[in-house]
Design an enzyme around this catalytic site. Structure first.
Site, short mmCIF file in Angstrom:
data_model
loop_
_atom_site.label_atom_id
_atom_site.label_comp_id
_atom_site.label_asym_id
_atom_site.label_seq_id
_atom_site.Cartn_x
_atom_site.Cartn_y
_atom_site.Cartn_z
CB THR A 111 -6.63 2.26 -4.40
OG1 THR A 111 -6.15 1.31 -4.65
CG2 THR A 111 -8.01 2.22 -4.34
CG HIS A 120 -11.47 0.41 -0.03
ND1 HIS A 120 -10.24 1.29 -1.09
CD2 HIS A 120 -10.62 0.92 1.30
CE1 HIS A 120 -9.46 1.53 -0.18
NE2 HIS A 120 -9.30 0.83 1.32
CE1 TYR A 166 -6.22 4.62 -1.63
CE2 TYR A 166 -5.25 4.32 -0.17
CZ TYR A 166 -5.74 4.01 -0.55
OH TYR A 166 -6.25 3.05 -0.18
CB SER A 221 -0.82 0.25 1.39
OG SER A 221 -1.35 1.38 1.64
CE LYS A 275 -8.11 -3.29 -3.59
NZ LYS A 275 -8.27 -2.12 -2.81
C1 LIG Z 1 -6.48 -2.21 6.92
C2 LIG Z 1 -7.35 -2.29 6.28
C3 LIG Z 1 -6.23 -1.15 5.13
C4 LIG Z 1 -6.52 -1.53 4.07
N1 LIG Z 1 -5.88 -0.10 2.74
C5 LIG Z 1 -6.30 0.26 2.41
C6 LIG Z 1 -5.18 0.54 1.22
O1 LIG Z 1 -4.22 1.73 1.28
N2 LIG Z 1 -4.88 0.47 -0.45
C7 LIG Z 1 -5.72 -0.05 -0.64
O2 LIG Z 1 -6.42 -0.16 -2.50
N3 LIG Z 1 -7.11 -0.72 -0.26
C8 LIG Z 1 -7.19 -0.41 1.23
N4 LIG Z 1 -8.11 -1.83 2.33
C9 LIG Z 1 -8.83 -2.48 1.35
C10 LIG Z 1 -8.33 -3.87 0.82
O3 LIG Z 1 -6.99 -3.45 -0.09
C11 LIG Z 1 -9.25 -4.53 0.86
O4 LIG Z 1 -10.33 -4.17 -0.41
C12 LIG Z 1 -9.98 -5.69 1.53
O5 LIG Z 1 -9.35 -5.68 2.24
C13 LIG Z 1 -10.96 -6.56 1.19
O6 LIG Z 1 -11.59 -6.78 1.39
P1 LIG Z 1 -11.48 -8.24 2.56
O7 LIG Z 1 -10.97 -7.42 3.89
O8 LIG Z 1 -13.20 -8.65 3.99
O9 LIG Z 1 -10.87 -9.10 2.13
C14 LIG Z 1 -7.32 -1.61 3.13
C15 LIG Z 1 -8.41 -2.57 4.00
C16 LIG Z 1 -7.78 -3.66 5.09
C17 LIG Z 1 -8.63 -4.09 5.93
#
Ligand SMILES: Cc1cc2nc3c(=O)[nH]c(=O)nc-3n(C[C@H](O)[C@H](O)[C@H](O)COP(=O)(O)O)c2cc1C
Length: 381
Positions: free
Chosen positions: A156, A276, A130, A107, A252
């Site tokens: 994203t 997300h 981002y 990330s 994404k």
């Molecule tokens: C704690 C956390 C932080 C996240 N940070 C980012 C991020 O920095 N960039 C991003 O594109 N998605 C981020 N996401 C979304 C994840 O990439 C992903 O889309 C999501 O976790 C999928 O759902 P799941 O946790 O139920 O598997 C984050 C998700 C969580 C849970």
């Protein structure tokens, strides 16, 4: 470790080992968490067809993801602040992914920097971007990802403004972060976590600290970041990113068919059907309910990935059955990281691998290519 048999066990261990504020940051969703819940509930509603007396010896779970060979049909999703679940969390997760033969996405909001992770693994990883208001900074980040030989850029799209997570506000995970007595007391009961984080390379946003002038403390950087999400972002910016990034691009955060149609024309290698992880638009449909429509609309033009709510190999099979070429897992591996560091991420990957393998066997499937809608009972779709 033998008592850990499923992702829920890792979640429970992480809940005990990681300070409440960081556990909740990973675990919870935005507003009423309607979409967070829907991601899980709609997956579980899909019932699988039990088939018998099909020769299912020699099962093969390997595939390719955006042309890269992968031993399993999933990758580790980009997750902010992994290094606050466990010290050096990004490096540990990247190593576990590499050992398992699957992609890892770093990330923008990581604790370890692109360069830290590049120095710690032998194989290329993906970098998630981002787009910030400071486009000069974005350009520099892309140049750093190129220099680190990242094999794909994950752009994203679903975070132009931040959805509120009530738990984060209540826990002081705000801008600036609030040091509360209850958090300090909580950390004192988690010495293993504290040692791992203290020993970690960094305690700040590794991709940003030292790269944004005058923003050296966590507080000033957190302020800078909060002002940097860009509501004016548009498809024109995707063209601009394309012109700077010569490699594979993954878009994404697509949930709507109309957006999917535009995304498919951008020259990207893949799109990810994602909300997300229920952390942005509360009230949005679950990703599994959106997936078949996106696949019908653009599945022949662009590789469709899926994330949201995956906690088991059965869930991976459900998503592949509805047309995803591969999945990303988020919280499932973050629980492993918080529970047991690198071994916990490896455990999470292995749990899902074994479940997928057995689920393929019990549905009479030997190869990923043979997974399709026919494996999901009609009334459940
Ligand atoms: C704690 C956390 C932080 C996240 N940070 C980012 C991020 O920095 N960039 C991003 O594109 N998605 C981020 N996401 C979304 C994840 O990439 C992903 O889309 C999501 O976790 C999928 O759902 P799941 O946790 O139920 O598997 C984050 C998700 C969580 C849970």
């Amino acid at each position: 470790m033998t008592s850990i048999t499923c992702i829920d066990d890792l979640r429970e261990l992480a809940r005990r080992r990681v300070p409440r504020a960081f556990f909740d940051y990973a675990d919870r969703g935005s507003y009423s968490e309607e979409t967070l819940r829907a991601n899980r509930e709609d997956l579980l509603r899909l019932k699988l067809r039990q088939r018998v007396l099909v020769d299912v010896s020699d099962r093969d779970l390997s595939t390719s993801i955006i042309g890269e060979p992968a031993s399993l049909p999933f990758s580790l999703a980009p997750i902010g602040l992994c290094g606050m679940q466990h010290g050096d969390g990004e490096i540990l997760s990247a190593r576990a992914a590499q050992a398992a033969g699957i992609p890892f996405a770093l990330s923008t909001m990581s604790i370890c920097s692109i360069e830290d992770v590049a120095a710690a693994v032998d194989k290329p990883f993906w970098f998630q971007l981002y787009v910030m208001r400071d486009r000069g900074f974005v350009r520099a980040l892309i140049e750093r990802a190129i220099a680190a030989k990242c094999s794909a850029l994950v752009l994203t799209l679903d975070l132009q403004v931040l959805g509120q997570r009530h738990a984060d506000v209540k826990n002081g995970m705000t801008v600036p972060p609030e040091i509360r007595v209850k958090n300090v007391l909580d950390i004192m009961t988690k010495p293993g976590w504290a040692i791992s984080v203290l020993r970690g390379k960094r305690k700040n946003f590794g991709n940003l600290a030292g790269h944004v002038k005058g923003m050296e403390s966590v507080n000033s950087l957190a302020h800078w970041i909060a002002g940097q999400f860009d509501p004016s972002l548009s498809w024109k910016d995707v063209d601009w990113i394309r012109s700077l990034w010569p490699g594979k691009l993954i878009l994404k955060g697509i949930l709507d068919v109309e957006d999917a149609r535009v995304a498919a024309k951008c020259g990207a290698s893949a799109l990810v059907v994602s909300n997300h992880g229920g952390r942005q638009l509360d009230g949005a449909p679950s990703t599994i309910s959106a997936l078949p429509k996106v696949v019908d609309a653009v599945g022949s033009e662009i590789e469709v990935m899926f994330d949201g709510g995956i906690r088991s190999g059965q869930d991976v099979l459900r998503a592949l059955a509805l047309g995803a070429r591969s999945c990303m897992i988020g919280r499932a591996y973050i629980y492993g990281l918080g529970a047991l560091g690198e071994a916990g991420v490896a455990k999470a990957i292995d749990i899902i691998r074994r479940e997928l393998d057995v689920t393929m066997a019990l549905t009479g499937t030997r190869r990923l290519a043979d997974i399709g809608k026919h494996l999901v009972l009609d009334e459940a779709r």
